[in-house]
Design a protein around this motif. Structure first.
Motif, PDB file in Angstrom:
ATOM      1  N   SER A 138      13.311   0.068   4.690  1.00  8.40           N
ATOM      2  CA  SER A 138      12.571   0.826   3.679  1.00  8.40           C
ATOM      3  C   SER A 138      13.002   0.480   2.260  1.00  8.40           C
ATOM      4  N   ASP A 139      14.205  -0.026   2.091  1.00  7.31           N
ATOM      5  CA  ASP A 139      14.705  -0.335   0.746  1.00  7.31           C
ATOM      6  C   ASP A 139      14.457  -1.788   0.340  1.00  7.31           C
ATOM      7  N   VAL A 140      13.772  -2.554   1.173  1.00  9.94           N
ATOM      8  CA  VAL A 140      13.510  -3.962   0.872  1.00  9.94           C
ATOM      9  C   VAL A 140      12.037  -4.127   0.502  1.00  9.94           C
ATOM     10  N   ARG A 141      11.814  -4.671  -0.694  1.00 10.74           N
ATOM     11  CA  ARG A 141      10.446  -4.919  -1.168  1.00 10.74           C
ATOM     12  C   ARG A 141      10.014  -6.321  -0.723  1.00 10.74           C
ATOM     13  N   VAL A 142       8.877  -6.378  -0.061  1.00 11.42           N
ATOM     14  CA  VAL A 142       8.361  -7.643   0.452  1.00 11.42           C
ATOM     15  C   VAL A 142       7.183  -8.080  -0.421  1.00 11.42           C
ATOM     16  N   GLY A 143       7.309  -9.242  -1.036  1.00  3.67           N
ATOM     17  CA  GLY A 143       6.256  -9.774  -1.887  1.00  3.67           C
ATOM     18  C   GLY A 143       5.451 -10.840  -1.166  1.00  3.67           C
TER      19      GLY A 143
END
Length: 277
Positions: A138-143
């Motif tokens: 949940s704390d990892v932003r995936v671009g």
């Protein structure tokens, strides 16, 4: 005696004049060379390779080549609206096939391949085996890039579908959280001289960015603290690049398209990380 000498001198002068005329005219480098440059529209991931290939082609043939780069879907839309592309090199086969289906463009051929990799910040410690779990945190932003506008985005969503086979429910999570940061008509552009993915990651807009392996390697070269993570076999997605030529394009355009499939151009592509057709 004098008259024979004068005649000999006159003959020699005439021969010299002919030789000089032949030198000044000289043979054309390539008979097909056109005054107008060949208009080539190509996927942004091909920028480095095509810049080198076009330079070599011009040096070898004398034919100028004008390059326009962008997201393949957006380029197709521009062509459909009347922009004067003569050669279209897409990061997929769908967009060139859509041009061919409308008429006026040749059936596309595959000329190179690519694959997806994960480009991560230095704060992310992921391996191929832990990459999916990392992206689902949940704390990892995936671009990603923007689907439909840029095939890279479509390939990312194909990866999400693969992920769902590995871990049911993964597709819904990744589909909901993915940030479409590049490749769209309104996506912010990097400053001049900056690579798109290096800039996005340098601005810390994502923790993990899914892009072509060639883009990821180039971004790491620009920003060494970034990391490139290969996808595990279960998540691997291949990218097939398609090439089409406008049906009424001059011979010089067809010649450049043909050159892209020849050993010199293929050597450039493969040196930069692209795969064989």
């Amino acid at each position: 005696m004098a008259s024979r000498s004068q005649a000999a001198l006159a003959a020699a002068a005439a021969g010299l004049t002919w030789a000089l005329a032949g030198c000044s005219a000289g043979p054309a480098k390539v008979p097909m060379a056109d005054v107008a440059p060949v208009q080539v529209y190509a996927a942004g991931s091909l920028r480095e390779a095509f810049t080198e290939i076009a330079r070599d082609h011009e040096a070898r043939t004398g034919q100028k080549v004008a390059l326009t780069f962008g997201a393949s879907g957006l380029l197709r839309e521009r062509i459909e609206k009347g922009e004067p592309a003569q050669v279209f090199a897409s990061a997929d086969t769908d967009h060139p096939q859509r041009l061919a289906a409308r008429g006026g463009w040749q059936a596309p051929v595959v000329f190179t391949r690519n694959a997806l990799c994960a480009l991560t910040s230095e704060q992310i410690s992921a391996t191929p085996d832990t990459l999916l779990a990392t992206m689902l945190r949940s704390d990892v932003r995936v671009g990603t890039s923007t689907p439909k506008a840029d095939p890279s985005g479509d390939y990312a969503w194909a990866l999400f579908r693969q992920a769902d086979k590995v871990q049911p429910g993964a597709y819904a999570q990744l589909d909901a959280k993915a940030l479409k940061l590049t490749g769209g008509a309104d996506s912010p552009k990097p400053p001049a001289g900056r690579g798109t993915y290096a800039w996005v990651m340098d601005q810390r807009q994502a923790d993990v960015f899914l892009t072509y392996c060639t883009n990821a390697v180039a971004a790491q070269a620009e920003v060494p603290r970034l990391r490139v993570v290969q996808l595990p076999a279960a998540l691997q997605v291949g990218a097939t690049y398609g090439l089409t030529v406008r049906a009424d394009a001059p011979a010089a355009a067809q010649a450049f398209a043909s050159a892209l499939r020849q050993p010199p151009a293929q050597a450039v592509l493969q040196r930069l990380g692209f795969g064989q057709p």
